[in-house]
Design a protein around this motif. Structure first.
Motif, PDB file in Angstrom:
ATOM      1  N   ASN A 122      -0.101   3.835  -6.994  1.00 48.04           N
ATOM      2  CA  ASN A 122      -0.809   3.876  -8.275  1.00 48.04           C
ATOM      3  C   ASN A 122      -2.122   3.108  -8.200  1.00 48.04           C
ATOM      4  OD1 ASN A 122       1.108   5.472  -9.541  1.00 48.04           O
ATOM      5  ND2 ASN A 122       2.235   3.736 -10.362  1.00 48.04           N
ATOM      6  N   ALA A 123      -2.105   1.972  -7.532  1.00 49.02           N
ATOM      7  CA  ALA A 123      -3.322   1.166  -7.408  1.00 49.02           C
ATOM      8  C   ALA A 123      -4.361   1.856  -6.532  1.00 49.02           C
ATOM      9  CB  ALA A 123      -2.987  -0.212  -6.854  1.00 49.02           C
ATOM     10  N   SER A 135      10.800   1.538  -2.507  1.00 48.72           N
ATOM     11  CA  SER A 135      10.298   2.712  -3.213  1.00 48.72           C
ATOM     12  C   SER A 135       9.480   2.302  -4.435  1.00 48.72           C
ATOM     13  CB  SER A 135      11.460   3.610  -3.620  1.00 48.72           C
ATOM     14  OG  SER A 135      10.993   4.724  -4.325  1.00 48.72           O
ATOM     15  N   GLU A 136      10.004   1.372  -5.195  1.00 47.14           N
ATOM     16  CA  GLU A 136       9.286   0.861  -6.376  1.00 47.14           C
ATOM     17  C   GLU A 136       7.975   0.180  -5.961  1.00 47.14           C
ATOM     18  OE1 GLU A 136       9.879  -2.672  -9.674  1.00 47.14           O
ATOM     19  OE2 GLU A 136      11.668  -1.733  -8.827  1.00 47.14           O
ATOM     20  N   PHE A 137       8.036  -0.596  -4.884  1.00 47.85           N
ATOM     21  CA  PHE A 137       6.852  -1.273  -4.358  1.00 47.85           C
ATOM     22  C   PHE A 137       5.810  -0.248  -3.914  1.00 47.85           C
ATOM     23  CE2 PHE A 137       4.906  -3.375  -0.474  1.00 47.85           C
ATOM     24  CZ  PHE A 137       4.028  -4.163  -1.192  1.00 47.85           C
ATOM     25  N   GLN A 138       6.255   0.779  -3.200  1.00 43.48           N
ATOM     26  CA  GLN A 138       5.330   1.804  -2.729  1.00 43.48           C
ATOM     27  C   GLN A 138       4.685   2.535  -3.903  1.00 43.48           C
ATOM     28  OE1 GLN A 138       6.841   4.438   0.283  1.00 43.48           O
ATOM     29  NE2 GLN A 138       5.041   5.743   0.215  1.00 43.48           N
ATOM     30  N   LEU A 196      -8.244   8.584   1.290  1.00 43.60           N
ATOM     31  CA  LEU A 196      -9.072   8.510   0.085  1.00 43.60           C
ATOM     32  C   LEU A 196     -10.338   7.682   0.302  1.00 43.60           C
ATOM     33  CD1 LEU A 196      -6.216   7.950  -2.536  1.00 43.60           C
ATOM     34  CD2 LEU A 196      -7.449  10.081  -2.044  1.00 43.60           C
ATOM     35  N   SER A 197     -10.549   7.227   1.542  1.00 43.84           N
ATOM     36  CA  SER A 197     -11.704   6.374   1.894  1.00 43.84           C
ATOM     37  C   SER A 197     -11.746   5.100   1.066  1.00 43.84           C
ATOM     38  CB  SER A 197     -13.010   7.150   1.735  1.00 43.84           C
ATOM     39  OG  SER A 197     -13.027   8.254   2.590  1.00 43.84           O
ATOM     40  N   LYS A 198     -10.581   4.507   0.903  1.00 41.64           N
ATOM     41  CA  LYS A 198     -10.472   3.237   0.184  1.00 41.64           C
ATOM     42  C   LYS A 198      -9.992   2.157   1.138  1.00 41.64           C
ATOM     43  CE  LYS A 198      -9.938   5.227  -4.333  1.00 41.64           C
ATOM     44  NZ  LYS A 198      -9.289   5.086  -5.632  1.00 41.64           N
ATOM     45  N   ARG A 199     -10.302   0.934   0.800  1.00 36.35           N
ATOM     46  CA  ARG A 199      -9.943  -0.196   1.651  1.00 36.35           C
ATOM     47  C   ARG A 199      -8.565  -0.726   1.264  1.00 36.35           C
ATOM     48  NH1 ARG A 199     -13.702  -5.491   2.386  1.00 36.35           N
ATOM     49  NH2 ARG A 199     -12.674  -6.285   4.233  1.00 36.35           N
ATOM     50  N   PHE A 200      -7.745  -0.995   2.260  1.00 32.02           N
ATOM     51  CA  PHE A 200      -6.397  -1.529   2.040  1.00 32.02           C
ATOM     52  C   PHE A 200      -6.227  -2.722   2.961  1.00 32.02           C
ATOM     53  CE2 PHE A 200      -1.824  -1.735   2.828  1.00 32.02           C
ATOM     54  CZ  PHE A 200      -1.329  -1.648   1.547  1.00 32.02           C
ATOM     55  N   THR A 201      -6.074  -3.903   2.394  1.00 41.70           N
ATOM     56  CA  THR A 201      -5.995  -5.127   3.188  1.00 41.70           C
ATOM     57  C   THR A 201      -4.820  -5.992   2.751  1.00 41.70           C
ATOM     58  OG1 THR A 201      -7.514  -6.264   1.687  1.00 41.70           O
ATOM     59  CG2 THR A 201      -8.488  -5.191   3.582  1.00 41.70           C
ATOM     60  N   LEU A 202      -4.434  -6.883   3.659  1.00 34.48           N
ATOM     61  CA  LEU A 202      -3.368  -7.848   3.393  1.00 34.48           C
ATOM     62  C   LEU A 202      -3.945  -9.249   3.540  1.00 34.48           C
ATOM     63  CD1 LEU A 202      -0.607  -6.298   5.710  1.00 34.48           C
ATOM     64  CD2 LEU A 202      -1.009  -5.797   3.301  1.00 34.48           C
ATOM     65  N   CYS A 203      -3.328 -10.197   2.848  1.00 30.06           N
ATOM     66  CA  CYS A 203      -3.711 -11.595   3.048  1.00 30.06           C
ATOM     67  C   CYS A 203      -2.489 -12.485   2.871  1.00 30.06           C
ATOM     68  CB  CYS A 203      -4.833 -12.012   2.086  1.00 30.06           C
ATOM     69  SG  CYS A 203      -4.333 -12.287   0.384  1.00 30.06           S
ATOM     70  N   ALA A 216       2.566   3.688   4.739  1.00 26.17           N
ATOM     71  CA  ALA A 216       2.302   4.930   4.002  1.00 26.17           C
ATOM     72  C   ALA A 216       1.110   4.759   3.060  1.00 26.17           C
ATOM     73  CB  ALA A 216       3.541   5.354   3.224  1.00 26.17           C
ATOM     74  N   THR A 217       1.031   3.609   2.429  1.00 26.26           N
ATOM     75  CA  THR A 217      -0.084   3.353   1.517  1.00 26.26           C
ATOM     76  C   THR A 217      -1.390   3.191   2.286  1.00 26.26           C
ATOM     77  OG1 THR A 217       1.461   2.294  -0.011  1.00 26.26           O
ATOM     78  CG2 THR A 217      -0.885   1.947  -0.409  1.00 26.26           C
ATOM     79  N   LEU A 218      -1.331   2.567   3.439  1.00 23.67           N
ATOM     80  CA  LEU A 218      -2.527   2.443   4.276  1.00 23.67           C
ATOM     81  C   LEU A 218      -3.053   3.828   4.649  1.00 23.67           C
ATOM     82  CD1 LEU A 218      -4.562   0.824   5.993  1.00 23.67           C
ATOM     83  CD2 LEU A 218      -2.865   0.861   7.836  1.00 23.67           C
ATOM     84  N   ARG A 219      -2.169   4.719   5.049  1.00 19.68           N
ATOM     85  CA  ARG A 219      -2.579   6.090   5.400  1.00 19.68           C
ATOM     86  C   ARG A 219      -3.232   6.791   4.213  1.00 19.68           C
ATOM     87  NH1 ARG A 219       2.783   7.967   8.624  1.00 19.68           N
ATOM     88  NH2 ARG A 219       2.360   6.868  10.560  1.00 19.68           N
ATOM     89  N   LEU A 220      -2.631   6.637   3.041  1.00 24.12           N
ATOM     90  CA  LEU A 220      -3.192   7.257   1.840  1.00 24.12           C
ATOM     91  C   LEU A 220      -4.569   6.667   1.532  1.00 24.12           C
ATOM     92  CD1 LEU A 220      -2.996   9.077  -0.649  1.00 24.12           C
ATOM     93  CD2 LEU A 220      -1.753   7.215  -1.792  1.00 24.12           C
ATOM     94  N   ALA A 221      -4.692   5.365   1.624  1.00 21.42           N
ATOM     95  CA  ALA A 221      -5.973   4.710   1.356  1.00 21.42           C
ATOM     96  C   ALA A 221      -7.042   5.227   2.320  1.00 21.42           C
ATOM     97  CB  ALA A 221      -5.827   3.200   1.475  1.00 21.42           C
ATOM     98  N   GLN A 222      -6.681   5.395   3.577  1.00 19.45           N
ATOM     99  CA  GLN A 222      -7.636   5.907   4.562  1.00 19.45           C
ATOM    100  C   GLN A 222      -8.071   7.329   4.212  1.00 19.45           C
ATOM    101  OE1 GLN A 222      -5.298   5.190   8.098  1.00 19.45           O
ATOM    102  NE2 GLN A 222      -6.309   3.224   8.490  1.00 19.45           N
TER     103      GLN A 222
END
Length: 111
Positions: A33-34, A25-28, A71-78, A63-69
Motif C-alpha cells: 500500500n505504501a 501477509s499483513e506486513f506485506q 514502479l521506479s520507487k526507492r525501497f530502503t531499510l534502516c 516482494a515489495t522491493l521487486r514491486l518498488a523497482q
C-alpha cells in the motif's frame, strides 16, 4: 529565473516484534500500500523494533522491493540489528537491499 526544489515524499514504516509467517501477509500488504501510493516516491522500513525475521518476513520485504523497482520507487531499510543483519548476510540480500545505519543516515544522504 526561478528554481524549484521538489522533494519526493518518503514514507517510513516501523514494524515491531516478530516478522514471521503469522503476520508476514499483513506486513506485506502494508508495504505494498505504501509503495503503490502515488504520492510516495520512497519507502523506508525502520527495522529497529524488529526482534526476529523468518523466511516469510524476508519474502515480504523481497516482494515489495521487486514491486518498488518495477514502479521506479526507492525501497530502503534502516536500523537493522546485528541478529537480523546476519539473516540478510547469509542470504546475500545485504547486497540487494539499500541498508542505512539509522533514519538520520538515510535523511542526510537525501538532504
Amino acid at each position: 529565473m526561478q528554481s524549484l526544489l521538489v522533494r519526493p515524499q518518503t514514507v517510513t514504516i516501523c514494524p515491531q516484534g516478530y516478522l514471521n509467517a503469522a503476520n508476514a501477509s499483513e506486513f506485506q500488504n502494508q508495504l505494498i500500500n505504501a509503495v503503490t501510493c502515488e504520492q510516495n516516491a520512497a519507502l523506508l522500513v525502520d527495522m529497529s523494533r524488529v526482534e526476529s525475521l523468518d523466511s516469510a518476513g524476508l519474502m515480504a520485504l523481497v516482494a515489495t522491493l521487486r514491486l518498488a523497482q518495477k514502479l521506479s520507487k526507492r525501497f530502503t531499510l534502516c536500523s537493522v540489528s546485528a541478529p537480523i543483519r546476519i539473516v540478510f548476510e547469509l542470504t546475500q540480500l545485504d547486497r540487494v537491499f539499500e541498508i542505512f545505519e539509522n533514519a538520520a543516515a538515510f535523511e542526510s544522504k537525501n538532504a
